[in-house]
Design a protein around this motif. Structure first.
Motif, PDB file in Angstrom:
ATOM      1  N   GLY A 129       6.670   0.979  -2.614  1.00 52.29           N
ATOM      2  CA  GLY A 129       5.027   1.379  -3.395  1.00 52.29           C
ATOM      3  C   GLY A 129       3.624   2.094  -2.181  1.00 52.29           C
ATOM      4  O   GLY A 129       2.954   2.042  -2.467  1.00 52.29           O
ATOM      5  N   ASP A 132      -1.731  -8.204  -1.503  1.00 52.84           N
ATOM      6  CA  ASP A 132      -0.510  -7.273  -2.444  1.00 52.84           C
ATOM      7  C   ASP A 132       0.309  -7.054  -0.822  1.00 52.84           C
ATOM      8  O   ASP A 132       0.470  -7.525  -0.008  1.00 52.84           O
ATOM      9  CB  ASP A 132      -1.105  -5.451  -2.741  1.00 52.84           C
ATOM     10  CG  ASP A 132      -1.869  -5.669  -3.882  1.00 52.84           C
ATOM     11  OD1 ASP A 132      -1.285  -6.767  -4.846  1.00 52.84           O
ATOM     12  OD2 ASP A 132      -2.688  -5.107  -4.204  1.00 52.84           O
ATOM     13  N   MET A 139       4.199  -5.178  -0.398  1.00 54.87           N
ATOM     14  CA  MET A 139       5.186  -4.500  -0.554  1.00 54.87           C
ATOM     15  C   MET A 139       6.884  -4.538   0.488  1.00 54.87           C
ATOM     16  O   MET A 139       5.978  -4.799   1.840  1.00 54.87           O
ATOM     17  CB  MET A 139       5.265  -2.972  -0.190  1.00 54.87           C
ATOM     18  CG  MET A 139       4.575  -2.877   0.277  1.00 54.87           C
ATOM     19  SD  MET A 139       3.181  -0.885   0.591  1.00 54.87           S
ATOM     20  CE  MET A 139       3.024  -0.154   1.773  1.00 54.87           C
TER      21      MET A 139
END
Length: 625
Positions: free
Chosen positions: A20, A71, A73
């Motif tokens: 990502g 988010d 990652m």
């Protein structure tokens, strides 16, 4: 979390995947649109303490998770190897020791003299090129310049070529321990455990001394070349690299900064104030304030005085700074390398202590550097020479504290305006007329006994020091106090402090092979602050404390320690150092020194497992400032 094993059979860089993350260009001007936002956070998953034989032979590295807003990652981190001692490049054999003429040295059996004492390695961008200077904790010392390739897609680094750095212009190198990178992007190296000029006067003295003798190999055994005052200094290495041309590295010893058992010197953001740590027994803490930013050749030297405010645990103190005077390297050079070289007896007069342990009139009693009580008098006109060539002794005579034990790395946290200082052991001089709890006069007799802790801690501690402006000294980064941030915990009462740890690990293997608690620090060595991520990295140099040395991440938000790297049997984790943004990527350099060399030598199969590693954990995506 999958387990990462890097064994001797691999011996090269391992692929890294950052899910990502956008890649960054290889330009020196980082595209800020591809940097992570300031509010991004990182959490290391951690690795368990090694238990099996395979785990204890491997390098284990932790994964991590980066979170931005809602988010997250994953970061699949590995330990990536630049070079291992003995690796051959086009222009150098990594770790090969050489004499003054650059000729390879050999062992008695005729085999190449290859050092496994890799230490600090720097990352130094030069335009569109990237270099590293790697130093070895050997006698004679050795340094290597490496040019690195940086993968534009994923940030991976690899070695393009390596060159031996010529040290003949600085009278050879000596025990290059830890180091740092200056704000102006030069490599600042150390020379640790300076030879005692009072006892190692002649080349014959050095040849008979087990520790100093190896340095004479640099001069092919010519004892007339020995001068104890030519080693024990800071060395600044500057790399010059025009586009397409072969790089060069120039070295300079900074005599104005003093002579000590340098672990490392760390330059503060003002480019003038430098903190210098002094490794060994009965040592001190020092600060240098340069006259000009970016120029370490002239300035005023200070030594710390401990004014104790707490005697429990690992103690606390308010700090004073004793002025040791101003000097320039040019003023000292003739005394050290010129026609008017000085000996110890040119600088000091000495006397024996009286029966009541006082010194005769006119002499000052000190206890510094593991030499026990000494009665010294500076000879007329020798004050400046004493302050630089015998810095610790002179500091003690001027009233500074020389009772620290195994003082190691130091780093700066601009978020809190704090320094963090590793003390591998809090014992001996930290106690009052004791050694590990037993009566002893070795470390306090003759000195002021400034530090008087009620106990000791052989597992060590990391201290925090608040810094502030001081108009008298002329610096905005003067340390004002010192207290514990995190301390090691002895695993059992048999380790000598009489306190049973209630949370000792259940595994019998842990109990048998780890004298410090397995989930805490043991003999901290070097530290680095991960700017942007608010993480303090703590490396270990421990023997019986932990069977396998560890690099820890201390999260200031959670105040939790996470084990993020472990090393093979008998290794030391040397000089972890954080580089927050090189062309859009961050790197945590890490060196694994002398595997199977400090302990567990019986586990060495003889198949090259003892070759040291120089490399890094990462890459990390860089953050916006």
């Amino acid at each position: 979390m999958k387990k990462k094993l890097l064994t001797v059979a691999i011996g090269s860089a391992v692929a890294l995947t950052i899910a990502g993350c956008n890649s960054s260009s290889n330009s020196t001007d980082t595209d800020t649109n591809k940097l992570l936002p300031k509010d991004a956070t990182i959490a290391f998953a951690g690795v368990k303490a090694p238990v099996t034989d395979a785990e204890k032979r491997a390098i284990l590295a932790s994964d991590a998770t980066i979170t931005t807003g809602s988010d997250s990652m994953p970061l699949d981190l590995e330990y990536n190897v630049f070079a291992r001692s003995g690796d051959t490049f086009d222009h150098a054999v990594f770790g090969q020791l050489v004499d003054k003429q650059g000729n390879p040295l050999s062992k008695e059996d005729g085999s190449p003299s290859i050092a496994n004492s890799n230490e600090f390695t720097s990352l130094l961008p030069r335009g569109e090129r990237l270099f590293s200077v790697s130093q070895f904790e050997s006698r004679p010392g050795a340094m290597f310049l490496m040019e690195l390739n940086q993968n534009t897609e994923n940030g991976e680094l690899s070695v393009k070529d390596a060159w031996q750095i010529d040290q003949s212009g600085v009278n050879g190198g000596w025990v290059h321990c830890a180091g740092s990178v200056t704000p102006w992007s030069t490599h600042l190296a150390s020379e640790e455990y300076e030879p005692n000029a009072r006892s190692l006067v002649t080349g014959a003295d050095a040849a008979a001394d087990r520790y100093a003798a190896g340095f004479l190999d640099y001069f092919n055994g010519d004892e007339s070349q020995w001068n104890p005052y030519q080693v024990g200094w800071n060395i600044e290495v500057d790399v010059q690299a025009d586009s397409g041309a072969a790089p060069t590295a120039t070295s300079k010893k900074h005599y104005a900064m003093g002579r000590l058992a340098f672990e490392l010197s760390y330059v503060m953001p003002d480019e003038k104030t430098v903190y210098m740590t002094d490794d060994g027994t009965n040592v001190g803490l020092y600060m240098f304030v340069a006259d000009k930013a970016g120029d370490l050749s002239a300035g005023t030297l200070y030594a710390m005085k401990w004014n104790q405010t707490a005697s429990t645990g690992v103690g606390a103190a308010d700090l004073d700074w004793i002025d040791l005077g101003h000097a320039t390297s040019a003023e000292l050079s003739d005394y050290i390398e010129g026609a008017n070289q000085l000996a110890f007896t040119d600088i000091f007069a000495t006397a024996d202590a009286n029966e009541d342990n006082s010194c005769p009139d006119g002499f000052t009693s000190i206890n510094a550097g593991g030499n026990g009580q000494e009665c010294l008098q500076v000879k007329p006109g020798m004050e400046k020479a004493a302050s630089r060539m015998e810095t610790r002794r002179y500091a003690a005579m001027m009233g500074a504290t020389t009772e620290l034990r195994k003082e190691e790395g130091i780093t700066f946290d601009p978020t809190r305006s704090k320094l963090y200082l590793a003390m591998s052991e809090v014992a001996r001089g930290f106690e009052s007329f004791k050694k590990n709890g037993a009566d002893s006069s070795s470390y306090d007799l003759g000195g002021p006994n400034h530090i008087q802790l009620e106990g000791f801690n052989r597992c060590g501690a990391v201290y925090q020091l608040d810094v502030a402006s001081d108009a008298t000294i002329g610096s905005s980064y003067v340390a004002k106090n010192m207290s514990a941030l995190v301390a090691g915990v002895p695993a059992t009462d048999s380790y000598g402090d009489g306190v049973q740890n209630p949370i000792v690990a259940n595994s019998a293997d842990y109990a048998d092979n780890n004298k410090c608690h397995i989930d805490g620090i043991s003999n901290p060595d070097n530290v680095t602050y991960m700017s942007g991520w608010d993480i303090l990295i703590i490396g270990e140099d421990t023997g019986s404390g932990h069977q396998n040395d560890v690099i820890w991440a201390y999260d200031f938000g959670t105040q939790a320690l996470t084990r993020i790297q472990t090393t093979p049997y008998g290794s030391e984790t040397t000089s972890p150092y954080w580089y927050p943004n090189i062309n859009g990527w961050g790197y945590l350099t890490s060196v694994v020194q002398h595997p199977y060399g400090e302990s567990d030598s019986d586990k060495d199969t003889g198949n090259g497992e003892n070759r040291a590693y120089t490399g890094y954990v990462g890459p990390f995506p860089a953050k916006a400032e």
